[in-house]
Write a protein that holds these residues in place. Structure first.
Motif, PDB file in Angstrom:
ATOM      1  N   ALA A 169       0.491  11.735  -2.712  1.00 19.58           N
ATOM      2  CA  ALA A 169      -0.014  12.352  -3.953  1.00 19.58           C
ATOM      3  C   ALA A 169       0.859  12.658  -5.114  1.00 19.58           C
ATOM      4  CB  ALA A 169      -0.536  13.752  -3.703  1.00 19.58           C
ATOM      5  N   THR A 170       2.133  12.786  -4.957  1.00 19.17           N
ATOM      6  CA  THR A 170       2.945  13.140  -5.886  1.00 19.17           C
ATOM      7  C   THR A 170       3.917  11.800  -6.421  1.00 19.17           C
ATOM      8  OG1 THR A 170       4.402  14.028  -4.428  1.00 19.17           O
ATOM      9  CG2 THR A 170       3.168  15.494  -5.583  1.00 19.17           C
ATOM     10  N   ARG A 171       4.325  11.048  -5.446  1.00 21.12           N
ATOM     11  CA  ARG A 171       5.392  10.000  -5.624  1.00 21.12           C
ATOM     12  C   ARG A 171       4.538   8.571  -5.699  1.00 21.12           C
ATOM     13  NH1 ARG A 171       8.789  12.481  -0.985  1.00 21.12           N
ATOM     14  NH2 ARG A 171       9.651  14.046  -2.138  1.00 21.12           N
ATOM     15  N   VAL A 172       3.219   8.472  -5.520  1.00 21.47           N
ATOM     16  CA  VAL A 172       2.573   7.125  -5.501  1.00 21.47           C
ATOM     17  C   VAL A 172       1.342   7.217  -6.321  1.00 21.47           C
ATOM     18  CG1 VAL A 172       1.664   5.443  -4.080  1.00 21.47           C
ATOM     19  CG2 VAL A 172       3.520   6.682  -3.087  1.00 21.47           C
ATOM     20  N   PRO A 173       1.434   7.095  -7.723  1.00 22.08           N
ATOM     21  CA  PRO A 173       0.316   7.319  -8.743  1.00 22.08           C
ATOM     22  C   PRO A 173      -0.420   6.179  -8.723  1.00 22.08           C
ATOM     23  CG  PRO A 173       2.319   6.858  -9.718  1.00 22.08           C
ATOM     24  CD  PRO A 173       2.679   6.838  -8.395  1.00 22.08           C
ATOM     25  N   TYR A 174      -0.336   4.967  -7.951  1.00 23.66           N
ATOM     26  CA  TYR A 174      -1.024   3.642  -7.783  1.00 23.66           C
ATOM     27  C   TYR A 174      -2.227   3.926  -6.919  1.00 23.66           C
ATOM     28  CZ  TYR A 174       3.427   2.728  -9.890  1.00 23.66           C
ATOM     29  OH  TYR A 174       4.495   2.923 -10.540  1.00 23.66           O
ATOM     30  N   VAL A 175      -2.005   4.786  -5.888  1.00 22.61           N
ATOM     31  CA  VAL A 175      -3.199   4.928  -4.781  1.00 22.61           C
ATOM     32  C   VAL A 175      -4.465   5.778  -5.565  1.00 22.61           C
ATOM     33  CG1 VAL A 175      -3.711   5.577  -2.489  1.00 22.61           C
ATOM     34  CG2 VAL A 175      -1.700   4.161  -3.007  1.00 22.61           C
ATOM     35  N   GLY A 176      -5.386   5.396  -5.506  1.00 17.47           N
ATOM     36  CA  GLY A 176      -6.669   6.203  -6.075  1.00 17.47           C
ATOM     37  C   GLY A 176      -7.363   6.628  -4.806  1.00 17.47           C
ATOM     38  N   LEU A 177      -7.390   5.795  -3.886  1.00 22.01           N
ATOM     39  CA  LEU A 177      -8.181   5.959  -2.678  1.00 22.01           C
ATOM     40  C   LEU A 177      -7.756   5.451  -1.577  1.00 22.01           C
ATOM     41  CD1 LEU A 177     -11.010   7.345  -1.241  1.00 22.01           C
ATOM     42  CD2 LEU A 177     -12.120   5.066  -1.865  1.00 22.01           C
ATOM     43  N   LEU A 178      -7.542   5.878  -0.354  1.00 21.82           N
ATOM     44  CA  LEU A 178      -7.102   5.497   0.975  1.00 21.82           C
ATOM     45  C   LEU A 178      -8.046   6.039   1.939  1.00 21.82           C
ATOM     46  CD1 LEU A 178      -4.771   4.339   2.289  1.00 21.82           C
ATOM     47  CD2 LEU A 178      -3.734   6.491   2.605  1.00 21.82           C
ATOM     48  N   ARG A 179      -8.850   5.210   2.552  1.00 24.49           N
ATOM     49  CA  ARG A 179      -9.871   5.618   3.614  1.00 24.49           C
ATOM     50  C   ARG A 179      -9.634   4.700   4.806  1.00 24.49           C
ATOM     51  NH1 ARG A 179     -14.536   8.229   3.930  1.00 24.49           N
ATOM     52  NH2 ARG A 179     -14.667   8.528   1.593  1.00 24.49           N
ATOM     53  N   ARG A 180      -9.675   5.364   6.039  1.00 20.08           N
ATOM     54  CA  ARG A 180      -9.158   4.848   7.251  1.00 20.08           C
ATOM     55  C   ARG A 180     -10.503   4.443   7.743  1.00 20.08           C
ATOM     56  NH1 ARG A 180      -5.035   5.384  10.653  1.00 20.08           N
ATOM     57  NH2 ARG A 180      -4.504   7.266   9.515  1.00 20.08           N
ATOM     58  N   ALA A 181     -10.596   3.035   8.121  1.00 24.64           N
ATOM     59  CA  ALA A 181     -12.146   2.543   8.804  1.00 24.64           C
ATOM     60  C   ALA A 181     -12.061   3.131  10.198  1.00 24.64           C
ATOM     61  CB  ALA A 181     -11.864   0.995   8.934  1.00 24.64           C
ATOM     62  N   SER A 182     -13.181   3.665  10.740  1.00 27.25           N
ATOM     63  CA  SER A 182     -13.558   3.904  12.008  1.00 27.25           C
ATOM     64  C   SER A 182     -13.916   2.810  12.795  1.00 27.25           C
ATOM     65  CB  SER A 182     -14.444   5.320  11.926  1.00 27.25           C
ATOM     66  OG  SER A 182     -15.743   4.955  11.727  1.00 27.25           O
ATOM     67  N   PRO A 183     -13.700   2.988  14.036  1.00 27.66           N
ATOM     68  CA  PRO A 183     -14.244   1.769  14.998  1.00 27.66           C
ATOM     69  C   PRO A 183     -15.749   1.549  14.874  1.00 27.66           C
ATOM     70  CG  PRO A 183     -12.711   3.091  16.393  1.00 27.66           C
ATOM     71  CD  PRO A 183     -13.124   3.879  15.051  1.00 27.66           C
TER      72      PRO A 183
END
Length: 195
Positions: A176-190
């Protein structure tokens, strides 16, 4: 470290984040819980009489009463209400559920019930919601706002065990504080994979 969390009592993900963060009690973490309704605008029921207000708004009103009567007891109320709803299955907007949570936090039940139906209790929650939505772009809960960073909505797949809680916090804070380039990170479920 200062952390503002936009929360909804109607959101089980908020409870998961709350439980996770409480396992970090020894950390120098200053958390501010700011109301954000997940109901759609026409379902919110701001400023409606008790009988017509939604469960979420009723819970925010109860929290406002606790903050008025004994602000130092808010964390205890917050925990008691979350546990009642998500562990015991108590109905969120029920006056008895709310009064029991206030009682568990050491608030006089008679004083609490007397204030619960007062006018103007929605003001702080509504202001918090509108600020989050219009100024910060918040659209769901829980949304974490670390000092000096953009808001970051978080959905845990479970409550991290105590031995992992610290590492999870550091990973989330770092992202959240050091990587401003990531807007959404979602883990796919099986279950969601296409084979």
């Amino acid at each position: 470290m200062k952390l503002e969390i936009f929360y909804s009592y109607a959101c089980s993900d908020t409870y998961s984040v709350y439980r996770w963060l409480t396992s970090l009690r020894d950390w120098p973490l200053e958390v501010t819980w700011s109301p954000f309704t997940i109901a759609t605008d026409h379902e919110t029921g701001w400023d409606l009489p008790w009988d017509h207000a939604g469960d979420e708004v009723r819970a925010f009103r109860a929290a406002a009463v606790v903050r008025e009567l004994a602000p130092q007891r808010f964390a205890e109320f917050h925990e008691a209400l979350e546990r009642a709803v998500y562990e015991e299955g108590s109905p969120l907007g029920d006056e008895t559920t709310l009064a029991d949570a206030a009682r568990a936090a050491g608030i006089d039940p008679a004083s609490f019930r007397l204030r619960l139906h007062a006018a103007g209790l929605d003001a702080a929650a509504r202001t918090s919601h509108e600020r989050a939505k219009s100024a910060l772009g918040v659209s769901g809960t829980p949304t974490l706002l670390f000092e000096g960073a953009l808001p970051f909505q978080l959905e845990l797949t479970g409550i991290p065990p105590t031995e992992a809680a610290e590492a999870v916090y550091e990973a989330v804070r770092s992202l959240a504080t050091r990587v401003p380039y990531v807007g959404l990170l979602r883990r796919a479920s099986p279950e969601q994979r296409a084979d």
